[in-house]
Design a protein around this motif. Structure first.
Motif, PDB file in Angstrom:
ATOM      1  N   GLU A  79       7.882  60.201  27.716  1.00  0.00           N
ATOM      2  CA  GLU A  79       7.855  61.323  26.771  1.00  0.00           C
ATOM      3  C   GLU A  79       7.172  60.943  25.460  1.00  0.00           C
ATOM      4  O   GLU A  79       6.755  61.815  24.690  1.00  0.00           O
ATOM      5  CB  GLU A  79       9.280  61.810  26.507  1.00  0.00           C
ATOM      6  N   ALA A  80       7.057  59.648  25.207  1.00  0.00           N
ATOM      7  CA  ALA A  80       6.372  59.200  24.003  1.00  0.00           C
ATOM      8  C   ALA A  80       4.894  59.592  24.028  1.00  0.00           C
ATOM      9  O   ALA A  80       4.300  59.821  22.973  1.00  0.00           O
ATOM     10  CB  ALA A  80       6.502  57.681  23.854  1.00  0.00           C
ATOM     11  N   VAL A  81       4.311  59.691  25.221  1.00  0.00           N
ATOM     12  CA  VAL A  81       2.877  59.995  25.306  1.00  0.00           C
ATOM     13  C   VAL A  81       2.579  61.389  24.751  1.00  0.00           C
ATOM     14  O   VAL A  81       1.818  61.514  23.783  1.00  0.00           O
ATOM     15  CB  VAL A  81       2.353  59.827  26.749  1.00  0.00           C
ATOM     16  N   PRO A  82       3.161  62.466  25.293  1.00  0.00           N
ATOM     17  CA  PRO A  82       2.892  63.781  24.687  1.00  0.00           C
ATOM     18  C   PRO A  82       3.439  63.897  23.268  1.00  0.00           C
ATOM     19  O   PRO A  82       2.853  64.590  22.423  1.00  0.00           O
ATOM     20  CB  PRO A  82       3.599  64.763  25.629  1.00  0.00           C
ATOM     21  N   GLY A  83       4.542  63.213  22.985  1.00  0.00           N
ATOM     22  CA  GLY A  83       5.107  63.266  21.645  1.00  0.00           C
ATOM     23  C   GLY A  83       4.170  62.677  20.604  1.00  0.00           C
ATOM     24  O   GLY A  83       3.956  63.262  19.531  1.00  0.00           O
ATOM     25  N   LEU A  84       3.588  61.533  20.917  1.00  0.00           N
ATOM     26  CA  LEU A  84       2.670  60.877  19.986  1.00  0.00           C
ATOM     27  C   LEU A  84       1.377  61.669  19.836  1.00  0.00           C
ATOM     28  O   LEU A  84       0.828  61.767  18.733  1.00  0.00           O
ATOM     29  CB  LEU A  84       2.381  59.454  20.458  1.00  0.00           C
ATOM     30  N   VAL A  85       0.889  62.235  20.937  1.00  0.00           N
ATOM     31  CA  VAL A  85      -0.327  63.048  20.859  1.00  0.00           C
ATOM     32  C   VAL A  85      -0.087  64.263  19.973  1.00  0.00           C
ATOM     33  O   VAL A  85      -0.889  64.568  19.085  1.00  0.00           O
ATOM     34  CB  VAL A  85      -0.790  63.492  22.265  1.00  0.00           C
ATOM     35  N   LEU A  86       1.020  64.948  20.188  1.00  0.00           N
ATOM     36  CA  LEU A  86       1.347  66.121  19.376  1.00  0.00           C
ATOM     37  C   LEU A  86       1.504  65.744  17.911  1.00  0.00           C
ATOM     38  O   LEU A  86       1.003  66.433  17.018  1.00  0.00           O
ATOM     39  CB  LEU A  86       2.623  66.777  19.900  1.00  0.00           C
ATOM     40  N   GLY A  87       2.187  64.634  17.647  1.00  0.00           N
ATOM     41  CA  GLY A  87       2.363  64.178  16.273  1.00  0.00           C
ATOM     42  C   GLY A  87       1.039  63.838  15.615  1.00  0.00           C
ATOM     43  O   GLY A  87       0.823  64.142  14.428  1.00  0.00           O
ATOM     44  N   CYS A  88       0.139  63.230  16.393  1.00  0.00           N
ATOM     45  CA  CYS A  88      -1.175  62.864  15.858  1.00  0.00           C
ATOM     46  C   CYS A  88      -1.997  64.109  15.544  1.00  0.00           C
ATOM     47  O   CYS A  88      -2.678  64.173  14.520  1.00  0.00           O
ATOM     48  CB  CYS A  88      -1.906  61.974  16.866  1.00  0.00           C
ATOM     49  N   VAL A  89      -1.934  65.114  16.422  1.00  0.00           N
ATOM     50  CA  VAL A  89      -2.646  66.369  16.174  1.00  0.00           C
ATOM     51  C   VAL A  89      -2.145  67.010  14.878  1.00  0.00           C
ATOM     52  O   VAL A  89      -2.935  67.425  14.022  1.00  0.00           O
ATOM     53  CB  VAL A  89      -2.457  67.341  17.359  1.00  0.00           C
ATOM     54  N   ILE A  90      -0.836  67.077  14.711  1.00  0.00           N
ATOM     55  CA  ILE A  90      -0.246  67.685  13.508  1.00  0.00           C
ATOM     56  C   ILE A  90      -0.675  66.916  12.256  1.00  0.00           C
ATOM     57  O   ILE A  90      -1.099  67.508  11.246  1.00  0.00           O
ATOM     58  CB  ILE A  90       1.289  67.714  13.616  1.00  0.00           C
ATOM     59  N   ALA A  91      -0.575  65.593  12.321  1.00  0.00           N
ATOM     60  CA  ALA A  91      -0.927  64.770  11.160  1.00  0.00           C
ATOM     61  C   ALA A  91      -2.400  64.886  10.814  1.00  0.00           C
ATOM     62  O   ALA A  91      -2.771  64.987   9.640  1.00  0.00           O
ATOM     63  CB  ALA A  91      -0.567  63.311  11.444  1.00  0.00           C
ATOM     64  N   ASN A  92      -3.266  64.896  11.835  1.00  0.00           N
ATOM     65  CA  ASN A  92      -4.702  64.968  11.571  1.00  0.00           C
ATOM     66  C   ASN A  92      -5.122  66.349  11.071  1.00  0.00           C
ATOM     67  O   ASN A  92      -6.061  66.474  10.281  1.00  0.00           O
ATOM     68  CB  ASN A  92      -5.492  64.591  12.827  1.00  0.00           C
ATOM     69  N   LEU A  93      -4.424  67.399  11.523  1.00  0.00           N
ATOM     70  CA  LEU A  93      -4.693  68.728  10.979  1.00  0.00           C
ATOM     71  C   LEU A  93      -4.314  68.788   9.497  1.00  0.00           C
ATOM     72  O   LEU A  93      -5.055  69.343   8.674  1.00  0.00           O
ATOM     73  CB  LEU A  93      -3.909  69.782  11.760  1.00  0.00           C
ATOM     74  N   ALA A  94      -3.175  68.196   9.164  1.00  0.00           N
ATOM     75  CA  ALA A  94      -2.755  68.154   7.760  1.00  0.00           C
ATOM     76  C   ALA A  94      -3.729  67.340   6.924  1.00  0.00           C
ATOM     77  O   ALA A  94      -4.042  67.696   5.780  1.00  0.00           O
ATOM     78  CB  ALA A  94      -1.346  67.572   7.660  1.00  0.00           C
ATOM     79  N   ASN A  95      -4.248  66.261   7.509  1.00  0.00           N
ATOM     80  CA  ASN A  95      -5.181  65.407   6.783  1.00  0.00           C
ATOM     81  C   ASN A  95      -6.496  66.122   6.494  1.00  0.00           C
ATOM     82  O   ASN A  95      -7.184  65.790   5.528  1.00  0.00           O
ATOM     83  CB  ASN A  95      -5.443  64.124   7.568  1.00  0.00           C
ATOM     84  N   MET A  96      -6.868  67.088   7.340  1.00  0.00           N
ATOM     85  CA  MET A  96      -8.084  67.860   7.074  1.00  0.00           C
ATOM     86  C   MET A  96      -8.015  68.510   5.695  1.00  0.00           C
ATOM     87  O   MET A  96      -9.002  68.551   4.958  1.00  0.00           O
ATOM     88  CB  MET A  96      -8.273  68.938   8.146  1.00  0.00           C
ATOM     89  N   ALA A  97      -6.847  69.016   5.343  1.00  0.00           N
ATOM     90  CA  ALA A  97      -6.677  69.672   4.052  1.00  0.00           C
ATOM     91  C   ALA A  97      -6.530  68.648   2.926  1.00  0.00           C
ATOM     92  O   ALA A  97      -7.112  68.800   1.852  1.00  0.00           O
ATOM     93  CB  ALA A  97      -5.456  70.580   4.087  1.00  0.00           C
ATOM     94  N   LEU A  98      -5.770  67.582   3.187  1.00  0.00           N
ATOM     95  CA  LEU A  98      -5.498  66.597   2.140  1.00  0.00           C
ATOM     96  C   LEU A  98      -6.725  65.763   1.775  1.00  0.00           C
ATOM     97  O   LEU A  98      -6.911  65.405   0.616  1.00  0.00           O
ATOM     98  CB  LEU A  98      -4.367  65.668   2.596  1.00  0.00           C
ATOM     99  N   SER A  99      -7.558  65.446   2.762  1.00  0.00           N
ATOM    100  CA  SER A  99      -8.704  64.575   2.511  1.00  0.00           C
ATOM    101  C   SER A  99      -9.971  65.329   2.168  1.00  0.00           C
ATOM    102  O   SER A  99     -10.957  64.746   1.719  1.00  0.00           O
ATOM    103  CB  SER A  99      -8.972  63.698   3.745  1.00  0.00           C
ATOM    104  N   GLY A 100      -9.961  66.651   2.393  1.00  0.00           N
ATOM    105  CA  GLY A 100     -11.167  67.426   2.141  1.00  0.00           C
ATOM    106  C   GLY A 100     -12.215  67.267   3.218  1.00  0.00           C
ATOM    107  O   GLY A 100     -13.401  67.528   2.989  1.00  0.00           O
ATOM    108  N   ALA A 101     -11.803  66.860   4.420  1.00  0.00           N
ATOM    109  CA  ALA A 101     -12.752  66.619   5.499  1.00  0.00           C
ATOM    110  C   ALA A 101     -13.341  67.911   6.051  1.00  0.00           C
ATOM    111  O   ALA A 101     -14.399  67.906   6.666  1.00  0.00           O
ATOM    112  CB  ALA A 101     -12.061  65.852   6.632  1.00  0.00           C
TER     113      ALA A 101
END
Length: 203
Positions: free
Chosen positions: A65-87
């Protein structure tokens, strides 16, 4: 209608628990990544990375379950980073391919879980090979024009940037997984966590 017919099935209960565990893993990964971004800035996504949340890939030593959990967490974090980093839209490269690297790494960890020291090499290799493939485009879009610590222009020097990223991303991931991840796994073994995840489905 009988009372028993109103009770949720065992399969339904286990499915709910599985979704809940995946969600918790995703939430912890995303939160830890955002903390890293806030305090370490580009060290969470830039050409030299120490994304502390990647240490959570060791959860794949205990459950698929860590596999889909980590992927989902990474997607959420990277989407948030789009706004925070100005990417901007270029941040989608990190959302797609960065999350792919985390997913592949976690999957390899699960498959090699009987040998933890070898298993955590999965995320190291996955990130080292995948992340530098799109990183030059992301960096150029954010105003970086030379390879860090050099005078080599990013424009037209993709092979050099890929090699630079392969080394730095791989080293950063190795530090996180072997210095933080493996000790975390050892500590978790002494808790009720492995037993609570024992009924997890296999990939």
């Amino acid at each position: 209608m009988s009372y028993s017919a109103l009770q949720p099935s065992q399969d339904g209960i286990e499915r709910t628990r599985r979704i809940a565990r995946i969600g918790m893993i995703a939430a912890v990964y995303a939160a830890l990544t955002l903390v890293t971004i806030l305090f370490l800035g580009s060290l969470a996504w830039g050409p030299i990375q120490f994304r502390v949340s990647e240490a959570l890939c060791v959860l794949a030593l205990f459950t698929s379950e860590a596999v889909p959990g980590l992927v989902l967490g990474c997607v959420i974090a990277n989407l948030a980073n789009m706004a925070l980093s100005g990417a901007g839209a270029l941040g989608l490269l990190d959302v797609v391919f960065g999350s792919l690297a985390t997913g592949v790494g976690a999957y390899l960890t699960w498959k090699l879980r009987k040998t933890p020291a070898l298993a955590v090499l999965g995320p190291v290799l996955a990130n080292a090979l995948i992340v530098p493939a799109y990183l030059p485009l992301l960096l150029q879009g954010m105003g970086f024009y030379t390879i860090p610590f050099t005078d080599i222009a990013l424009d037209g020097s993709y092979p050099y940037m890929y090699l630079f990223g392969l080394v730095t991303t791989g080293l950063g991931e190795a530090v996180v997984l072997y210095v933080l991840g493996l000790p975390l796994a050892q500590a978790l073994k002494k808790t009720p966590l492995p037993a609570s995840l024992a009924d997890s489905q296999s990939l």
